[in-house]
Each structure stands twice: as C-alpha cells, then as structure tokens.
Design a protein around this motif. Sequence first.
Motif: not given
Length: 201
Positions: A142, A145, A148, A178, A181
């Motif tokens: 997290i 995130h 990215r 991951d 996501w």
Amino acid sequence: ALVADLEEFTAPADRPAARGRIVALFDECRAQGVVAATRINKLEDCGLEDLAGVMPGAPDAVFLPHAESAEQIAALDRAITAHETALGLPLGSTEIVPTLESALGVVRALAILSASPRVSSCLLAAEDLSANLGAERAPDGIELHALRARFLVDCVAADCVPIDCPFNFRDTAALEADLRWARRLGLESKCATFAGQIATI
C-alpha cells in the motif's frame, strides 16, 4: 529480459571480473532469445568503467540506477554513443532504462524519460524509493500504490514501457494479489529479483 546487475548485487571488488562475465552472458541470452541487459553503477561512481567493460558485448539495454535528472541520461547517451562508434556497433542500438529510486526522480520522470531517444522503458524501484520516502514496506504494498500509479501515467505520457517495481517478499499469495492490482491499474511489465516469482508473474 535478463538484467545482469553490477550495482547492488555485485561487490565492488568483483566488478572488474564481472564485466567480462557479463559480456559472455549476453551471448547466452541471445542464443535463447532473451533480451541482454545490464545495470551499471552511477556514472559518478564506477558507471563509466562498467560501461566500458560491457559494451564489447553489445548490450540491448543499459539500466541506470538513481536517475534524477535529464542531464544524467544525456551523459550516458553520449558515453554509449562513443562506445558504439569505437566498436562499430549500430548507432542508437543500445537502449537506456532509467531507474527511479527517489522522490526527486519520480517528480522529474517526464524530463528523464524525454532526455534521449534511447529511453523506451523505465523501472520504478521499491526498497531505495521506500527508504527515501521514509515509508514502511509491507507485503500488501500500500505504501507505494500512489507512486506506482503516478509512474504509469508518466511513462504512458512519454510513450515508454513502465516496468513495475520488484516484489521483495517471499509470499506467493501476496505476490499474486500485488500482480492483480498492478494489472488492473494497467501495468504489464514487472521486475523480479527472485527466480521463483517468474512463473507467477
């Protein structure tokens, strides 16, 4: 693609011998249809020596760590061009892959990615970037995130392939989450430092 690392994964005393081994490794990569790449050190450290040692092997790509300015990319472009000329390699055939490892590098991403026509992809770091931010790393990822997602936008805007940061935990379920996501976000390329992760990726 296989990236032979002369920075964090090769001790300074081992680098002179490693450069020659990497040239031989490039031949093995090409024989198996694998992109042959290497990550050198920063130019102000021993990066120029790394480059001189590996260029006889005609790397497909050179990764530059800790990229924080367009000037760093331009300097590497000039050095590669000089080696290509001296070795009789096709000019422009060696790609540059900047690695963004700090807040400054992320903020300057568009300038970095536009600094040379050799730049067609970029790698986002995980551990050094987290350390620079003071973030706490965890398998759910997290803490990175938002960065990215921003990285993806900058790369798409610059028409560069975004290479997502490595997942440096030995947790298959967390890796799968991951990756799901990242794929939903739009990322399609991933760095791995553990061979066992490749099948899942």
